[in-house]
Design an enzyme around this catalytic site. Structure first.
Site, PDB file in Angstrom:
ATOM      1  N   SER A 108       2.313   4.240  -5.358  1.00 34.91           N
ATOM      2  CA  SER A 108       3.132   4.464  -4.172  1.00 34.91           C
ATOM      3  C   SER A 108       3.351   5.967  -4.004  1.00 34.91           C
ATOM      4  O   SER A 108       3.446   6.704  -4.989  1.00 34.91           O
ATOM      5  CB  SER A 108       4.487   3.778  -4.332  1.00 34.91           C
ATOM      6  OG  SER A 108       4.347   2.391  -4.519  1.00 34.91           O
ATOM      7  N   SER A 148       7.214   3.017  -2.142  1.00 34.67           N
ATOM      8  CA  SER A 148       7.552   3.825  -0.974  1.00 34.67           C
ATOM      9  C   SER A 148       8.441   3.042  -0.015  1.00 34.67           C
ATOM     10  O   SER A 148       9.297   3.627   0.660  1.00 34.67           O
ATOM     11  CB  SER A 148       6.277   4.266  -0.257  1.00 34.67           C
ATOM     12  OG  SER A 148       5.465   5.023  -1.122  1.00 34.67           O
ATOM     13  N   ALA A 149       8.246   1.740   0.040  1.00 30.87           N
ATOM     14  CA  ALA A 149       9.069   0.908   0.914  1.00 30.87           C
ATOM     15  C   ALA A 149      10.549   1.055   0.563  1.00 30.87           C
ATOM     16  O   ALA A 149      11.400   1.173   1.451  1.00 30.87           O
ATOM     17  CB  ALA A 149       8.640  -0.552   0.802  1.00 30.87           C
ATOM     18  N   HIS A 200       2.740  -5.423   2.171  1.00 33.11           N
ATOM     19  CA  HIS A 200       1.434  -6.081   2.165  1.00 33.11           C
ATOM     20  C   HIS A 200       1.317  -7.103   3.298  1.00 33.11           C
ATOM     21  O   HIS A 200       1.981  -6.979   4.321  1.00 33.11           O
ATOM     22  CB  HIS A 200       1.139  -6.690   0.797  1.00 33.11           C
ATOM     23  CG  HIS A 200       1.133  -5.689  -0.324  1.00 33.11           C
ATOM     24  ND1 HIS A 200       0.630  -4.412  -0.191  1.00 33.11           N
ATOM     25  CD2 HIS A 200       1.588  -5.780  -1.600  1.00 33.11           C
ATOM     26  CE1 HIS A 200       0.757  -3.765  -1.347  1.00 33.11           C
ATOM     27  NE2 HIS A 200       1.338  -4.561  -2.207  1.00 33.11           N
TER      28      HIS A 200
END
Length: 279
Positions: A57, A108-109, A146
């Protein structure tokens, strides 16, 4: 040279590496052994460099100073990205009070959602378990990544926040910085350049042989239909994936500048932990 390469069990990663791992795209410089792990496991492996090359990430760059960022192989959303789902619609104030399932603290989310709404109560779980946890009421909401970004309605949930859309508006259209590939800096700039070109050639081969690459990627479909997987792959294997360019670089820098300003990334260091993007 024998190298280990880590990627996720996700269709977009498989698509990118199709040419490389099937031998359709060859290299005189590298013999590759691939290691498949969930993105958060790869993030954690990278903190004590185990793999020569690995998907991580963007957020993980704050914790992995031993790697150099490759220009190819990145997952950047173009106006879209992670979303938050729940069983019912909620106001932003209600969302901030929720317990939200996240796919890992180094994703990162997670960083982007904190930048969007501030600190919140969360529980970590494997990303593929999040939709069911939301549906069964084990958590109030779920941060979804995803292909489940596309299948939440079939899973009985509703979208309550669009993190990718927020980033797009907040930054004036910069690509959403989600995943990248990195290589051990100790291997040297020349070797890193060569592998970067090898990966780029694999991505380009997949795009030129779309049906075959998608068929290969379907082994990581997790039961989702081909139409959905094709849509997902086309979303995240885009022009920025071949080479992140100036916009990709800027988006990575911007996310860490924002994190520093908001004191969100607890181990943030200048220039994302001394990492560099290979030129």
């Amino acid at each position: 040279m024998d190298i280990t390469v880590g990627h996720t069990p996700d269709s977009d990663d498989a698509f990118m590496f199709y040419g490389m791992f099937t031998g359709k795209v060859s290299s005189r410089d590298f013999t590759v052994t691939h290691v498949i792990e969930d993105i958060e496991k790869l993030n954690r492996k990278a903190t004590n460099p185990e793999l020569d090359v690995t998907a991580v990430s963007v957020h993980a760059c704050a914790y992995i100073p031993g790697y150099t960022i490759l220009r190819s192989g990145g997952s950047f959303g173009i106006g879209y990205g992670p979303i938050v789902t729940a069983k019912k619609q909620m106001s932003i104030d209600e969302i901030k009070k929720c317990k939200i399932a996240i796919p890992g603290k180094m994703t990162s989310a997670f960083l982007l959602l904190q930048l969007m709404i501030g600190k919140f109560d969360y529980v970590e779980m494997n990303f593929s378990d999040i939709p069911e946890a939301v549906k069964k009421g084990k958590v109030d909401a779920g941060l979804v990544i995803h292909e489940t970004q596309l299948s939440y309605e079939q899973e009985g949930n509703v979208k309550i926040l669009d993190v990718g859309e927020w980033w797009d508006k907040e930054t004036g259209g910069l690509p959403v910085p989600l995943g990248i590939n990195v290589m051990k800096t100790s291997l040297g700039e020349d070797t890193i350049h060569k592998f970067d070109k090898y990966l780029q050639a694999s991505i380009e081969y997949g795009l030129k042989n779309l049906d075959d690459a998608l068929e290969y990627a379907m082994q990581y479909s997790r039961g989702k239909p081909r139409e959905l997987i094709e849509k997902f792959v086309k979303m995240y294997v885009n022009k920025v994936t071949i080479n992140m360019g100036d916009k990709g670089e800027e988006s990575i820098r911007r996310v860490f500048e924002m994190a520093k300003q908001k004191n969100t990334c607890t181990r943030f260091q200048t220039k994302y932990s001394h990492q560099v993007i290979i030129l």
